[in-house]
Design a protein around this motif. Structure first.
Motif, PDB file in Angstrom:
ATOM      1  N   ARG A 143       0.813  -1.211   0.000  1.00 50.27           N
ATOM      2  CA  ARG A 143       0.000   0.000   0.000  1.00 50.27           C
ATOM      3  C   ARG A 143       0.852   1.269   0.000  1.00 50.27           C
ATOM      4  NH1 ARG A 143      -3.849  -2.127   4.811  1.00 50.27           N
ATOM      5  NH2 ARG A 143      -1.778  -2.906   5.421  1.00 50.27           N
ATOM      6  N   SER A 178       3.086   2.338  -2.080  1.00 51.73           N
ATOM      7  CA  SER A 178       3.146   2.998  -3.393  1.00 51.73           C
ATOM      8  C   SER A 178       1.785   3.466  -3.870  1.00 51.73           C
ATOM      9  CB  SER A 178       3.760   2.054  -4.423  1.00 51.73           C
ATOM     10  OG  SER A 178       2.980   0.877  -4.569  1.00 51.73           O
ATOM     11  N   ARG A 179       0.721   3.085  -3.180  1.00 51.76           N
ATOM     12  CA  ARG A 179      -0.596   3.607  -3.493  1.00 51.76           C
ATOM     13  C   ARG A 179      -0.903   4.844  -2.642  1.00 51.76           C
ATOM     14  NH1 ARG A 179      -2.124   2.895  -7.956  1.00 51.76           N
ATOM     15  NH2 ARG A 179      -4.300   3.231  -7.337  1.00 51.76           N
ATOM     16  N   GLY A 181      -0.296   9.669  -2.975  1.00 51.73           N
ATOM     17  CA  GLY A 181      -0.253   8.840  -4.171  1.00 51.73           C
ATOM     18  C   GLY A 181      -1.588   8.645  -4.860  1.00 51.73           C
ATOM     19  N   GLU A 182      -1.556   7.819  -5.877  1.00 47.20           N
ATOM     20  CA  GLU A 182      -2.707   7.635  -6.759  1.00 47.20           C
ATOM     21  C   GLU A 182      -3.822   6.820  -6.118  1.00 47.20           C
ATOM     22  OE1 GLU A 182      -1.097   5.940 -10.284  1.00 47.20           O
ATOM     23  OE2 GLU A 182      -0.146   7.809 -10.946  1.00 47.20           O
ATOM     24  N   GLY A 183      -3.528   6.120  -5.039  1.00 42.80           N
ATOM     25  CA  GLY A 183      -4.590   5.413  -4.336  1.00 42.80           C
ATOM     26  C   GLY A 183      -5.497   6.341  -3.552  1.00 42.80           C
ATOM     27  N   ILE A 206      -7.291  10.039  -6.882  1.00 41.86           N
ATOM     28  CA  ILE A 206      -7.690   9.384  -8.131  1.00 41.86           C
ATOM     29  C   ILE A 206      -8.097  10.413  -9.166  1.00 41.86           C
ATOM     30  CG2 ILE A 206      -9.327   7.739  -9.148  1.00 41.86           C
ATOM     31  CD1 ILE A 206      -9.549   6.520  -6.292  1.00 41.86           C
ATOM     32  N   LEU A 231      -7.497   0.745  -1.925  1.00 42.10           N
ATOM     33  CA  LEU A 231      -6.394   1.608  -2.343  1.00 42.10           C
ATOM     34  C   LEU A 231      -5.851   1.257  -3.715  1.00 42.10           C
ATOM     35  CD1 LEU A 231      -4.540   1.935   1.072  1.00 42.10           C
ATOM     36  CD2 LEU A 231      -5.746   3.747  -0.164  1.00 42.10           C
ATOM     37  N   GLY A 232      -6.455   0.277  -4.361  1.00 41.17           N
ATOM     38  CA  GLY A 232      -6.093  -0.034  -5.736  1.00 41.17           C
ATOM     39  C   GLY A 232      -4.811  -0.808  -5.895  1.00 41.17           C
ATOM     40  N   VAL A 233      -4.432  -1.610  -4.902  1.00 41.11           N
ATOM     41  CA  VAL A 233      -3.249  -2.461  -5.040  1.00 41.11           C
ATOM     42  C   VAL A 233      -3.540  -3.515  -6.098  1.00 41.11           C
ATOM     43  CG1 VAL A 233      -1.742  -4.132  -3.887  1.00 41.11           C
ATOM     44  CG2 VAL A 233      -2.536  -2.094  -2.656  1.00 41.11           C
TER      45      VAL A 233
END
Length: 502
Positions: A305, A307-308, A340-342, A345, A391-393
């Motif tokens: 998580r 990097s998200r 981050g991108e998580g 968005i 979180l989009g992992v």
């Protein structure tokens, strides 16, 4: 949908009260109901609920919110070393003007519209009234958690009573808990021919999900009280045996967010980028960083998580957080990790009200404490998986399983947590990671309630050796209602005076 938010704002202004400094003023008499029908008021109320969580002063874009103050006090969020945006919060400098907008605007912009819906005179609006009861409970509970005693019984009669009494915090909790029961029963007994909730921006009129949300709120409120010694076994039995269940998905609001001025998701408005750009930062973007402790915890445990939640620092590509209240230039914006991108968005992303992972972790904690039936370990693992997905992992199920099973840390691996007797600490730690930036208020309240994670350092230069538990009554109340505002000592922000903060 792109003009929905602008329409909602104009609608509530023109049909409820005039758009002035008294916009949705709680001083309006509750005996003078709105001419707007509940289906018109509801989406505006829900938009205001979202704003209150993530940008309580949306009109001025201050960013003050329950989420922001909670993320700081739970040791998740820090200020970049060259920004000095969150210095008072990180110094634990709490005065009567600290985040007073969340008090003022919760009553005026949020609770009052739901009050209008609940008291609207007309047939076939019971589902709307039930939603209003549930959302009023949601917001009243946050006020109690933050301040203690609050105006409740006289909160909406200020046209005739400019100095409402403050009700005992435990009594308010008991009253709003019963309001959830009434809302659930109301949904069960909606008359045939009742209007569908076509303008519901949260669950799309799915009343089964509203009941599950209410039941999950009840579980949250009961767990707040685990340290009080109160026997709440009958309440726990009731929320299990009523057959409703708990949320299995995230409760979120999207009234039509758009990539335009005044129409972005409020979280993105504060922490993301200006409308029409992915490079021009919003006001808090460059200042907002992860607490070094939080980020190092993620790094030390190879948490996917990371990097998200964050981006690598521009200067050297490292993931780097900031010790709270440290304004050394080494921790400047370009040498530390942005969100981050998580989390960021886009302008149109939904606004989370309660994460599905939070619901699962609540159930895991209650099961581990023997308060409800269930496999605490299985729920714990499901909560981690839900967080990875939220979180989009990529390949969230596999990654979550590998993370939990291979981790050496006994507040990550469930079997190690059981062996060490740290099951509750493990559950609260995972809630902290999952919700720190999204449900900052909740992880702050968990820290107050459990002291987990226990290793979060007190910021250097902080004005107290413990972290805050409460905010102070706002200056606006002291100026207008001083006879009724409860007295507070010099250490009131740290003395855990709300009834469940034992």
């Amino acid at each position: 949908m792109k003009n929905t938010i602008k329409f909602i704002f104009l609608l509530i202004c023109t049909l409820v009260v005039s758009c002035s400094e008294n916009y949705l003023d709680v001083n309006k008499s509750s005996s003078s109901p709105s001419s707007a029908t509940p289906d018109l008021i509801l989406p505006a109320a829900q938009k205001n609920s979202a704003d209150m969580l993530y940008n309580a002063d949306i009109l001025n874009g201050s960013g003050d919110s329950f989420n922001l103050i909670g993320s700081i006090f739970s040791g998740v969020m820090s200020d970049a070393g060259d920004q000095v945006w969150y210095e008072p919060e990180q110094q634990y400098l709490i005065i009567n003007t600290t985040y007073q907008r969340i008090w003022n605007n919760t009553y005026t912009l949020t609770l009052y519209p739901y009050h209008l819906i609940e008291n609207y005179e007309g047939d076939n609006w019971d589902n709307y009234r039930a939603i209003a009861k549930i959302m009023k409970t949601f917001h009243f509970a946050m006020l109690v958690d933050t301040y203690g005693d609050i105006p409740y019984a006289e909160a909406f009669g200020r046209g005739a009573n400019t100095q409402p009494v403050y009700d005992d915090d435990k009594a308010v909790y008991d009253a709003i808990y019963e309001e959830l029961n009434k809302a659930i029963d109301m949904i069960d007994n909606v008359p045939d021919g009742s209007l569908s909730v076509s303008t519901d921006a949260m669950f799309g009129g799915n009343m089964e999900l509203w009941q599950q949300f209410a039941n999950t709120l009840k579980l949250r409120m009961l767990l707040r009280q685990v340290n009080t010694g109160a026997d709440l076994s009958s309440q726990y039995n009731e929320i299990v045996n009523n057959g409703i269940g708990f949320l299995n998905e995230t409760a979120s609001i999207n009234p039509g967010y758009a990539d335009q001025t005044d129409q972005q998701n409020p979280f993105y408005t504060v922490f993301g980028f200006v409308p029409g750009s992915t490079t021009s930062p919003a006001r808090n973007h460059d200042a907002t960083r992860g607490n070094e402790y939080f980020m190092e915890f993620l790094k030390d445990n190879d948490d996917p998580r990371l990097s998200r939640l964050f981006l690598p620092a521009e200067v050297d590509g490292e993931y780097r957080g900031v010790p709270q209240n440290n304004y050394d230039n080494f921790y400047r914006s370009d040498n530390t990790s942005a969100l981050g991108e998580g989390l960021l968005i886009g302008s149109t992303q939904p606004l989370q009200v309660m994460l599905g992972s939070e619901s699962i972790f609540l159930q895991a904690e209650a099961a581990q404490r023997g308060l409800i039936p269930g496999d605490a370990g299985a729920l714990y693992k499901a909560g981690i998986e839900a967080s990875f997905s939220e979180l989009g992992v990529p390949d969230a199920t596999t990654e979550a399983t590998d993370y939990e099973s291979s981790a050496f840390n006994n507040v990550i691996n469930w079997d190690l947590a059981v062996a060490a007797g740290k099951e509750i600490e493990a559950i609260i730690t995972q809630k902290w990671i999952a919700g720190g930036y999204i449900s900052g208020f909740e992880v702050w309240m968990d820290r107050v309630r459990t002291n987990f994670p226990s290793g979060i350092p007190i910021p250097q230069g902080a004005r107290n050796t413990t972290f805050p538990s409460n905010l102070l009554y706002p200056e606006s109340e002291l100026a207008t209602n001083s006879d009724n505002v409860p007295s507070q000592g010099s250490n009131a922000a740290f003395d855990r005076h709300t009834f469940w903060m034992q």
